[in-house]
Design a protein around this motif. Structure first.
Motif, PDB file in Angstrom:
ATOM      1  N   ASP A 278       0.759  -1.090  -0.093  1.00 40.45           N
ATOM      2  CA  ASP A 278      -0.034  -0.004   0.063  1.00 40.45           C
ATOM      3  C   ASP A 278       0.814   1.090  -0.016  1.00 40.45           C
ATOM      4  O   ASP A 278       0.697   2.301  -0.819  1.00 40.45           O
ATOM      5  CB  ASP A 278      -0.766  -0.127   1.225  1.00 40.45           C
ATOM      6  CG  ASP A 278      -2.092  -0.986   1.081  1.00 40.45           C
ATOM      7  OD1 ASP A 278      -2.387  -1.559  -0.143  1.00 40.45           O
ATOM      8  OD2 ASP A 278      -2.560  -1.403   2.112  1.00 40.45           O
ATOM      9  N   ASP A 279       1.846   1.337   0.666  1.00 39.87           N
ATOM     10  CA  ASP A 279       2.696   2.371   0.859  1.00 39.87           C
ATOM     11  C   ASP A 279       3.542   2.800  -0.492  1.00 39.87           C
ATOM     12  O   ASP A 279       3.854   3.740  -0.635  1.00 39.87           O
ATOM     13  CB  ASP A 279       3.877   2.180   1.782  1.00 39.87           C
ATOM     14  CG  ASP A 279       3.073   2.291   3.549  1.00 39.87           C
ATOM     15  OD1 ASP A 279       1.973   2.972   3.513  1.00 39.87           O
ATOM     16  OD2 ASP A 279       3.870   1.790   4.291  1.00 39.87           O
TER      17      ASP A 279
ATOM     18  N   GLN B 173       2.488   2.355  -3.309  1.00 41.38           N
ATOM     19  CA  GLN B 173       1.785   3.082  -4.288  1.00 41.38           C
ATOM     20  C   GLN B 173       1.749   4.564  -4.104  1.00 41.38           C
ATOM     21  O   GLN B 173       1.332   5.707  -5.086  1.00 41.38           O
ATOM     22  CB  GLN B 173       0.324   2.643  -3.926  1.00 41.38           C
ATOM     23  CG  GLN B 173      -0.063   1.401  -4.076  1.00 41.38           C
ATOM     24  CD  GLN B 173       0.509   0.687  -5.441  1.00 41.38           C
ATOM     25  OE1 GLN B 173       0.326   1.195  -6.441  1.00 41.38           O
ATOM     26  NE2 GLN B 173       1.073  -0.510  -5.300  1.00 41.38           N
ATOM     27  N   GLN B 174       2.043   5.027  -3.012  1.00 41.85           N
ATOM     28  CA  GLN B 174       2.239   6.575  -2.416  1.00 41.85           C
ATOM     29  C   GLN B 174       3.705   7.190  -2.628  1.00 41.85           C
ATOM     30  O   GLN B 174       3.641   8.391  -2.659  1.00 41.85           O
ATOM     31  CB  GLN B 174       1.718   6.751  -1.183  1.00 41.85           C
ATOM     32  CG  GLN B 174       0.258   5.923  -0.875  1.00 41.85           C
ATOM     33  CD  GLN B 174      -0.872   6.157  -1.436  1.00 41.85           C
ATOM     34  OE1 GLN B 174      -0.848   7.619  -2.115  1.00 41.85           O
ATOM     35  NE2 GLN B 174      -1.692   5.485  -2.032  1.00 41.85           N
ATOM     36  N   GLN B 175       4.767   6.293  -2.768  1.00 44.86           N
ATOM     37  CA  GLN B 175       6.073   6.896  -2.689  1.00 44.86           C
ATOM     38  C   GLN B 175       6.922   6.118  -3.495  1.00 44.86           C
ATOM     39  O   GLN B 175       6.750   5.036  -4.078  1.00 44.86           O
ATOM     40  CB  GLN B 175       6.531   7.070  -1.204  1.00 44.86           C
ATOM     41  CG  GLN B 175       6.462   5.846  -0.221  1.00 44.86           C
ATOM     42  CD  GLN B 175       6.767   6.386   1.063  1.00 44.86           C
ATOM     43  OE1 GLN B 175       7.745   6.991   1.391  1.00 44.86           O
ATOM     44  NE2 GLN B 175       5.454   6.009   1.991  1.00 44.86           N
TER      45      GLN B 175
END
Length: 303
Positions: free
Chosen positions: A62-63, A65-67
């Motif tokens: 999940d992380d 996807q953000q960084q």
């Protein structure tokens, strides 16, 4: 008369410093890095607690996807079978350049014989990680390839750190004398094995036969100066703990740093060994290159 000064003087051209390697992004620690042996590793390798941490592989996915995906993932494994190959493959698909290092805990010691270890990863036991990680970081500083850059097509891929130790007879001449090491072993054969491993790195090795009691006398003449001590032990039972304590606190070792070699140490063994006077521990079996690296590190850090 001195040499003539009538001729022109030669001046070496100024050296252009080599560029430093780019900053090494911190690894991501995934799993229970707050618990038992993993907490000990985090305290040793990341004292400022600067590593990003994800509770699970799913949380890391999940992380991502953000960084920016991490270059290295340190995946804590407490028990055999708790991590799935499918989760690893999803991480590899989401971050193809990330390298996964499985750090196996104390309950995973039989996995290579009876279980199904994960494929496409570097796998280390928890007690192997500190020396391996320091050697990998040193390789990175030298501009060498880190061990996880090799093809991960075998269970022990990435296990060996190329060029970690100095003094390998195949690598060139023996380095200058580094000092004297007193090695405490059960028997002469064990001492000779250790001595053969580290003498090529420039250490002068001296045997201290294992004392069966605090009042026993060793009939071998110690060196006039001791730079390091190495204590070769097993599972660190009560008798061995007392023997380690005697070795660390009595002559000839005195205040010299001591490296304790232990068979598959448990998390509590590190605390017990250090309370007895050991400066550091290294789990057996070990890589000779990493043993020499640890000795060099302890020697450089001594007062």
């Amino acid at each position: 008369m001195g040499p003539s000064s009538s001729g022109p003087r030669l001046h070496a051209p100024p050296r252009t410093p080599l560029p430093s390697p780019p900053a090494w992004p911190p690894p991501w620690a995934v799993g229970p890095w707050h618990d038992r042996e993993f907490a000990l590793l985090r305290d040793e390798l990341d004292p400022p607690q600067s590593w990003p941490v994800a509770a699970s592989l799913e949380a890391l996915l999940d992380d991502i996807q953000q960084q920016t995906p991490p270059p290295v993932v340190l995946l804590a494994q407490q028990r055999c079978g708790e991590l799935s190959q499918g989760s690893v493959e999803r991480l590899r698909a989401a971050a193809p350049l990330a390298r996964i290092i499985v750090v196996a805990g104390s309950w995973c010691e039989g996995e290579l014989r009876t279980g199904k270890p994960l494929a496409g990863v570097v796998r280390l036991y928890w007690h192997e990680l500190p020396a391996w990680w320091r050697a990998a970081a040193a390789a990175r500083v030298r501009g060498a390839s880190p061990p996880w850059s090799e093809p991960l097509d075998d269970l022990r891929s990435g296990y060996c750190v190329s060029g970690a130790a100095t003094g390998n007879p195949a690598a060139g001449p023996m380095p200058p004398d580094r000092g004297a090491i007193v090695i405490d072993t059960r028997d002469l054969a064990a001492f000779e094995s250790l001595s053969a491993a580290v003498a090529h790195a420039g250490w002068s090795c001296h045997w201290r036969q294992r004392q069966k009691s605090a009042t026993a006398q060793c009939d071998r003449q110690p060196p006039p100066r001791v730079d390091l001590g190495v204590w070769d032990g097993g599972q660190l039972g009560a008798d061995e703990l007392q023997q380690l304590n005697d070795f660390c606190r009595r002559p000839p070792v005195g205040r010299a740093p001591v490296l304790a070699l232990l068979d598959y140490p448990r998390p509590e063994h590190g605390s017990l060994a250090r309370a007895a006077g050991a400066t550091a521990i290294l789990g057996k079996p070990y890589q000779t290159a990493l043993l020499i690296d640890e000795l060099a590190r302890l020697a450089a850090a001594r007062p």
